[in-house]
Structure formats: C-alpha cells, structure tokens
Design a protein around this motif. Structure first.
Motif, PDB file in Angstrom:
ATOM      1  N   THR A  28       0.851  -1.398   0.188  1.00  9.38           N
ATOM      2  CA  THR A  28      -0.147   0.032   0.049  1.00  9.38           C
ATOM      3  C   THR A  28       0.570   1.474   0.188  1.00  9.38           C
ATOM      4  O   THR A  28       1.998   1.308  -0.198  1.00  9.38           O
ATOM      5  N   SER A  29      -0.318   2.733  -0.124  1.00  9.66           N
ATOM      6  CA  SER A  29       1.004   3.635  -0.562  1.00  9.66           C
ATOM      7  C   SER A  29       1.792   3.936   0.539  1.00  9.66           C
ATOM      8  O   SER A  29       2.184   4.957   1.109  1.00  9.66           O
ATOM      9  N   GLU A  30       1.810   3.597   1.963  1.00 12.09           N
ATOM     10  CA  GLU A  30       2.011   4.038   2.560  1.00 12.09           C
ATOM     11  C   GLU A  30       3.362   4.063   3.427  1.00 12.09           C
ATOM     12  O   GLU A  30       4.148   3.849   3.929  1.00 12.09           O
ATOM     13  N   ASN A  31       3.782   2.851   2.085  1.00 14.78           N
ATOM     14  CA  ASN A  31       5.336   2.215   2.416  1.00 14.78           C
ATOM     15  C   ASN A  31       6.090   3.266   1.667  1.00 14.78           C
ATOM     16  O   ASN A  31       5.239   3.905   0.587  1.00 14.78           O
ATOM     17  N   GLU A  32       7.515   3.022   1.542  1.00 12.34           N
ATOM     18  CA  GLU A  32       8.486   3.204   1.040  1.00 12.34           C
ATOM     19  C   GLU A  32       8.480   3.384  -0.431  1.00 12.34           C
ATOM     20  O   GLU A  32       8.387   3.612  -1.325  1.00 12.34           O
ATOM     21  N   ILE A  33       9.114   1.527  -0.054  1.00 13.47           N
ATOM     22  CA  ILE A  33       8.434   0.764  -1.862  1.00 13.47           C
ATOM     23  C   ILE A  33       7.523   0.156  -1.704  1.00 13.47           C
ATOM     24  O   ILE A  33       7.223  -0.460  -0.940  1.00 13.47           O
ATOM     25  N   ILE A  34       7.295   0.334  -2.414  1.00 16.28           N
ATOM     26  CA  ILE A  34       5.465   0.305  -2.921  1.00 16.28           C
ATOM     27  C   ILE A  34       5.492  -1.060  -4.002  1.00 16.28           C
ATOM     28  O   ILE A  34       6.060  -0.990  -4.957  1.00 16.28           O
ATOM     29  N   LEU A  35       4.989  -2.562  -3.874  1.00 21.66           N
ATOM     30  CA  LEU A  35       5.497  -3.047  -4.878  1.00 21.66           C
ATOM     31  C   LEU A  35       3.724  -3.476  -4.721  1.00 21.66           C
ATOM     32  O   LEU A  35       3.392  -4.526  -4.303  1.00 21.66           O
ATOM     33  N   ASP A  36       3.041  -3.406  -5.463  1.00 23.58           N
ATOM     34  CA  ASP A  36       2.207  -3.808  -5.852  1.00 23.58           C
ATOM     35  C   ASP A  36       1.849  -5.013  -6.704  1.00 23.58           C
ATOM     36  O   ASP A  36       1.863  -5.384  -7.497  1.00 23.58           O
ATOM     37  N   ASN A  37       1.496  -6.126  -5.383  1.00 23.93           N
ATOM     38  CA  ASN A  37       0.732  -7.692  -6.370  1.00 23.93           C
ATOM     39  C   ASN A  37       0.269  -8.200  -5.232  1.00 23.93           C
ATOM     40  O   ASN A  37       0.843  -7.850  -3.399  1.00 23.93           O
ATOM     41  N   THR A 145       1.750  -7.251 -11.448  1.00 17.72           N
ATOM     42  CA  THR A 145       0.413  -7.490 -11.245  1.00 17.72           C
ATOM     43  C   THR A 145       0.228  -6.322 -10.659  1.00 17.72           C
ATOM     44  O   THR A 145       0.779  -5.643  -9.303  1.00 17.72           O
ATOM     45  N   ILE A 146      -0.813  -5.169 -10.812  1.00 17.97           N
ATOM     46  CA  ILE A 146      -1.180  -3.986 -10.366  1.00 17.97           C
ATOM     47  C   ILE A 146      -2.842  -4.567  -8.896  1.00 17.97           C
ATOM     48  O   ILE A 146      -3.603  -4.389  -9.822  1.00 17.97           O
ATOM     49  N   LEU A 147      -2.927  -4.223  -7.892  1.00 18.37           N
ATOM     50  CA  LEU A 147      -4.338  -4.349  -7.039  1.00 18.37           C
ATOM     51  C   LEU A 147      -4.423  -2.384  -7.167  1.00 18.37           C
ATOM     52  O   LEU A 147      -4.038  -1.788  -6.365  1.00 18.37           O
ATOM     53  N   THR A 148      -5.683  -1.941  -7.508  1.00 18.74           N
ATOM     54  CA  THR A 148      -6.653  -1.229  -6.820  1.00 18.74           C
ATOM     55  C   THR A 148      -7.299  -1.590  -6.273  1.00 18.74           C
ATOM     56  O   THR A 148      -8.555  -1.666  -6.723  1.00 18.74           O
ATOM     57  N   SER A 149      -7.102  -0.782  -5.000  1.00 20.21           N
ATOM     58  CA  SER A 149      -8.516  -1.522  -4.370  1.00 20.21           C
ATOM     59  C   SER A 149      -8.286  -0.095  -2.932  1.00 20.21           C
ATOM     60  O   SER A 149      -7.178  -0.542  -2.751  1.00 20.21           O
ATOM     61  N   ILE A 150      -9.389   0.380  -2.214  1.00 22.11           N
ATOM     62  CA  ILE A 150      -9.591   0.335  -1.258  1.00 22.11           C
ATOM     63  C   ILE A 150      -8.776   0.071   0.405  1.00 22.11           C
ATOM     64  O   ILE A 150     -10.187  -0.910   0.412  1.00 22.11           O
ATOM     65  N   ILE A 151      -8.173  -0.090   1.001  1.00 23.34           N
ATOM     66  CA  ILE A 151      -7.678  -0.501   2.096  1.00 23.34           C
ATOM     67  C   ILE A 151      -8.292  -0.379   3.216  1.00 23.34           C
ATOM     68  O   ILE A 151      -6.855   1.097   3.322  1.00 23.34           O
ATOM     69  N   LYS A 152      -9.076  -0.264   4.590  1.00 26.80           N
ATOM     70  CA  LYS A 152      -8.507   0.432   5.277  1.00 26.80           C
ATOM     71  C   LYS A 152      -7.164  -0.047   6.121  1.00 26.80           C
ATOM     72  O   LYS A 152      -8.017  -1.247   7.081  1.00 26.80           O
ATOM     73  N   GLN A 153      -7.054   1.121   6.599  1.00 25.13           N
ATOM     74  CA  GLN A 153      -5.693   0.684   7.755  1.00 25.13           C
ATOM     75  C   GLN A 153      -6.093   0.994   8.934  1.00 25.13           C
ATOM     76  O   GLN A 153      -7.122   2.340   9.252  1.00 25.13           O
ATOM     77  N   PRO A 154      -5.721   0.763  10.021  1.00 18.40           N
ATOM     78  CA  PRO A 154      -5.779   1.249  11.735  1.00 18.40           C
ATOM     79  C   PRO A 154      -5.677   2.586  11.833  1.00 18.40           C
ATOM     80  O   PRO A 154      -4.792   2.870  11.190  1.00 18.40           O
ATOM     81  N   GLU A 155      -6.040   3.026  12.633  1.00 17.27           N
ATOM     82  CA  GLU A 155      -5.756   4.363  13.110  1.00 17.27           C
ATOM     83  C   GLU A 155      -4.570   4.437  14.582  1.00 17.27           C
ATOM     84  O   GLU A 155      -5.389   3.864  15.398  1.00 17.27           O
ATOM     85  N   ARG A 196      20.545   7.365  17.426  1.00 14.02           N
ATOM     86  CA  ARG A 196      19.541   8.064  16.186  1.00 14.02           C
ATOM     87  C   ARG A 196      18.547   7.269  16.139  1.00 14.02           C
ATOM     88  O   ARG A 196      17.237   7.283  15.621  1.00 14.02           O
ATOM     89  N   LEU A 197      18.906   5.846  16.478  1.00 13.75           N
ATOM     90  CA  LEU A 197      16.859   4.849  16.749  1.00 13.75           C
ATOM     91  C   LEU A 197      16.904   4.649  17.912  1.00 13.75           C
ATOM     92  O   LEU A 197      17.489   4.003  18.418  1.00 13.75           O
ATOM     93  N   VAL A 198      15.914   4.874  18.397  1.00 13.52           N
ATOM     94  CA  VAL A 198      15.166   4.291  20.094  1.00 13.52           C
ATOM     95  C   VAL A 198      14.443   3.685  19.444  1.00 13.52           C
ATOM     96  O   VAL A 198      14.406   2.201  20.568  1.00 13.52           O
ATOM     97  N   GLY A 199      13.318   3.554  18.674  1.00 15.54           N
ATOM     98  CA  GLY A 199      12.555   2.306  18.709  1.00 15.54           C
ATOM     99  C   GLY A 199      11.513   2.053  17.447  1.00 15.54           C
ATOM    100  O   GLY A 199      12.057   3.455  16.462  1.00 15.54           O
ATOM    101  N   VAL A 200      10.889   1.690  17.310  1.00 12.69           N
ATOM    102  CA  VAL A 200      10.238   2.176  15.689  1.00 12.69           C
ATOM    103  C   VAL A 200       8.747   1.177  15.513  1.00 12.69           C
ATOM    104  O   VAL A 200       8.467   0.323  17.044  1.00 12.69           O
ATOM    105  N   ILE A 201       7.915   1.907  15.776  1.00 16.07           N
ATOM    106  CA  ILE A 201       6.433   1.329  15.267  1.00 16.07           C
ATOM    107  C   ILE A 201       5.806   1.075  13.745  1.00 16.07           C
ATOM    108  O   ILE A 201       6.002   1.538  13.473  1.00 16.07           O
ATOM    109  N   HIS A 202       4.946  -0.479  14.440  1.00 15.80           N
ATOM    110  CA  HIS A 202       4.805  -0.932  12.721  1.00 15.80           C
ATOM    111  C   HIS A 202       3.540  -0.818  12.809  1.00 15.80           C
ATOM    112  O   HIS A 202       2.411  -1.097  13.939  1.00 15.80           O
ATOM    113  N   ARG A 203       2.578  -0.409  11.590  1.00 16.64           N
ATOM    114  CA  ARG A 203       1.016  -0.193  11.423  1.00 16.64           C
ATOM    115  C   ARG A 203       1.224  -0.972  10.514  1.00 16.64           C
ATOM    116  O   ARG A 203       1.669  -0.845   9.533  1.00 16.64           O
ATOM    117  N   ARG A 204       0.580  -2.394  11.068  1.00 20.97           N
ATOM    118  CA  ARG A 204      -0.168  -3.321  10.268  1.00 20.97           C
ATOM    119  C   ARG A 204      -1.615  -3.526  10.815  1.00 20.97           C
ATOM    120  O   ARG A 204      -2.796  -2.800  11.080  1.00 20.97           O
TER     121      ARG A 204
END
Length: 250
Positions: A28-37, A145-155, A196-204
């Motif tokens: 999805t578009s929230e990623n820096e490297i987007i792989l539409d498959n 393969t290109i997937l075009t769909s609206i995916i609801k992500q958590p807030e 420089r890096l204390v921690g990372v929060i992953h959105r899934r």
C-alpha cells in the motif's frame, strides 16, 4: 550510500537509496517501497539502519521474506543480497561495505552472481493474500500485477505526556514510525546521549506494534523486550519522554 534495486521478471524497474533510518516495504501507499502484487502483504517488511549496517525484518507477512533463497525473520544485509518479496526481487547494493567479489553491478545487464537456488517465484501463489475489500486486478506492460483497491488501515495516535518535543500529538499514519534522534525520525527525541534510533512503531492491518532498538524503552513502566502490540491507553516511555497511545484522536 546503500540502495535497493527493484527487479521484476529480470528487468530493473527502479533504484531506491536507503536514506531513512527505517524503510517500509509493502503493497500500500504508506510504504516507502511499494510493491503492487497480491502476494505482497500490506506491511510486508522493513529495512532498518543501525550504525553502518542495515537489518531486514519481516513484519509477520503471510508469504514470507526470503534472502538468497532462505526465508528469514531478521537478517543483516550484505552487499549483493537478493531479497524476494512476492514476485519482486530486491537487490541490496552497498559497495562501501562490500567484502565480496560477487556484488551486484547494474551495468552487467542486470545479472546477479550471488543469488542461490531456493524459493522461486512460482512457489508463491499470486492470489495467496486476498485484499480486505473487493478490488480490480490487472497487469502492466511488464507483467507486474497491479492491485487497485481501497484498504482501510487502523488509526493510531501518540499524545505527548512529558518531554521537550515540537508537537503535543502525533498521528501514526506511516507503515513505520521512527522514534529517535535521527533527522529522518518522525518523532525526534533530543538529548546528548539519545541514539539515532530508539524504537520503531509498525502499523499493520491488525493494529500497531512497537519494537525497541536498544535498552530503556518501556511500555506501561515495564522494559520492552521484542515486539509488543499497542493497546488503547498504553504508556510508552524513554527516559524523560512519555506518550499515551490511542486508536482514536482524543
């Protein structure tokens, strides 16, 4: 500078320099490297910089992340490593830290000597992960393969409870949110000895997960070890900084 070379069906499609502390890989578009498959998870993997090294971490993707034919959970990348994500091959290039004569050189018709036999593209079904909503699937001229769909992500939101920060609230809108002193960190923490890096929060798709980079990060006053899922009202703290996590903006 280290970079990722993206190949589809043996053709180099793009080169991306790894300028961020954490680079998210996914569908999805929230990623820096987007792989539409469809074989690629929405939040599939992340590349995290620690000093002069880069770590590749699979974010519990459904079809897995492979390096040189071996499925990995976490892997320290070496110059010339071949990363398989869905039907996409990502080549890690870091000539500065190269110690192998089998490094990848784009000038040689996109060939890659170090890649070893292992999981092949055909081993991962293109329909292995269906989208959460109905979408339209098509192929571009190169067979991607290109997937075009609206995916609801958590807030998710972090409210600042203590610490000298530029904002009082942060919207966790990225697949990967960086906490640390690095200039590219979304939540930039100050302090003479702050790393420089204390921690990372992953959105899934199933929520938010926090993972520390070192020591001293706490969740509800308990030191965090490994990845922890965030729940409403959780308190994240690091030294003089503290935040309250909520799924809805308060």
């Amino acid at each position: 500078m280290a970079k990722i070379v993206i190949k589809v069906k043996g053709v180099i499609r793009e080169e991306r320099e790894l300028t961020r502390v954490a680079t998210a890989i996914g569908r999805t578009s929230e990623n820096e490297i987007i792989l539409d498959n469809p074989a690629v998870s929405r939040s599939h993997a992340a590349i995290v910089r620690k000093g002069d090294k880069y770590l590749l971490e699979d974010l519990d993707s459904r079809n897995g992340t492979f390096v040189n034919g071996q499925r990995i959970q976490r892997h320290e990348l070496q110059d010339g490593d071949s990363i398989l994500v869905g039907k996409h091959t990502l080549l890690y290039v870091d000539h500065q830290n190269s110690s192998s004569e089998n490094s990848f050189h784009p000038g040689h018709s996109g060939t890659f000597k170090k890649e070893r036999p292992g999981a092949q593209l055909e081993d991962i079904p293109s329909n292995a992960e269906a989208p959460s909503r109905a979408g339209h699937v098509e192929e571009d001229s190169c067979g991607t393969t290109i997937l075009t769909s609206i995916i609801k992500q958590p807030e998710g939101y972090l409210t600042v409870l203590s610490g000298d920060l530029s904002r009082t609230k942060y919207h966790l809108s990225n697949t990967v949110t960086i906490l640390g002193k690095d200039d590219n960190a979304e939540i930039r923490l100050t302090g003479l000895f702050t790393p420089r890096l204390v921690g990372v929060i992953h959105r899934r798709a199933d929520g938010f997960y926090i993972a520390p980079s070192g020591r001293n990060m706490k969740l509800n006053e308990v030191l965090i070890s490994g990845k922890q899922k965030l729940m409403d009202g959780n308190i994240i703290s690091y030294k003089e900084f503290s935040f309250r996590f909520n799924h809805k903006e308060s």
